[in-house]
Design a protein around this motif. Sequence first.
Motif, short mmCIF file in Angstrom:
data_model
loop_
_atom_site.label_atom_id
_atom_site.label_comp_id
_atom_site.label_asym_id
_atom_site.label_seq_id
_atom_site.Cartn_x
_atom_site.Cartn_y
_atom_site.Cartn_z
N ARG A 111 -5.97 3.00 9.12
CA ARG A 111 -6.43 4.14 9.94
C ARG A 111 -6.26 3.85 11.44
O ARG A 111 -6.05 4.76 12.22
CB ARG A 111 -7.86 4.49 9.62
CG ARG A 111 -8.00 5.02 8.20
CD ARG A 111 -8.98 6.15 8.15
NE ARG A 111 -9.18 6.60 6.80
CZ ARG A 111 -8.57 7.65 6.27
NH1 ARG A 111 -7.70 8.34 6.97
NH2 ARG A 111 -8.82 8.01 5.03
N ARG A 144 -4.76 7.03 0.77
CA ARG A 144 -5.98 7.51 1.43
C ARG A 144 -5.86 7.45 2.94
O ARG A 144 -6.51 8.22 3.65
CB ARG A 144 -7.19 6.70 0.98
CG ARG A 144 -7.69 7.14 -0.38
CD ARG A 144 -9.00 6.52 -0.76
NE ARG A 144 -9.95 6.42 0.32
CZ ARG A 144 -10.94 5.56 0.36
NH1 ARG A 144 -11.13 4.71 -0.62
NH2 ARG A 144 -11.78 5.54 1.38
N GLY A 146 -3.17 8.18 4.56
CA GLY A 146 -2.21 9.17 5.02
C GLY A 146 -0.76 8.90 4.67
O GLY A 146 0.12 9.71 4.98
N ARG A 148 2.56 8.88 2.44
CA ARG A 148 3.05 9.82 1.43
C ARG A 148 4.16 9.17 0.60
O ARG A 148 4.99 8.44 1.12
CB ARG A 148 3.60 11.08 2.09
CG ARG A 148 2.58 11.85 2.90
CD ARG A 148 1.54 12.50 1.99
NE ARG A 148 0.46 13.06 2.76
CZ ARG A 148 -0.79 12.61 2.75
NH1 ARG A 148 -1.12 11.58 2.02
NH2 ARG A 148 -1.72 13.17 3.48
N LEU A 166 4.47 6.97 6.43
CA LEU A 166 3.47 7.57 7.29
C LEU A 166 4.19 8.11 8.51
O LEU A 166 4.79 7.34 9.27
CB LEU A 166 2.43 6.53 7.73
CG LEU A 166 1.32 7.03 8.65
CD1 LEU A 166 0.43 8.05 7.93
CD2 LEU A 166 0.49 5.87 9.16
#
Length: 171
Positions: A111, A144, A146, A148, A166
């Motif tokens: 994150r 989780r 972000g 893909r 990402l």
Amino acid sequence: MNIPSNHKPERLRLTVLEPEHLPVLSRFSLPEHQRRFTSLPDEAMKKLGYPFTEDKLPVVLLAADKPVAFFVLDRGERIARYTPNPNAVLLRALSVDHKEQGRGYGQAAMRLLPEFIRSRLPEVNEVALAVNARNEHARHVYVRAGFRDRGYRVMGVQGIQHILHLDLEIR
């Protein structure tokens, strides 16, 4: 951001590897079932050629100024295997010290990653990584945060690898 409840957000930060981090990183350990999928910091640094060339950036997650996680951002030739984007970076060798696992540090590192990249590598607009198809826990952490799955797969030493991406905004 999901930060471990026992830490304030300002106490978690990503930073470039400094020599004073090396003693703690050298004591990292991982259970055997995780060692199949990633490298300990010492192994990663040896494999990737520490001290690194300018196309590899070693990154440490600090919790209260103590290293708890490590990974490398690789902008070398190898990235082309995972994405055609010339402005991408490859995330490699993520490990969270076994003693520190279960506290959300892997999730927190992912994150914090976009802002860290924007500040250090402003031309980068994508992060790619390979996660083993059998490593469901790691895949879940990345998704989780972000990342893909665009359906791209490669064969790795330990079997099929899912390539996750990402996308980052360029400011």
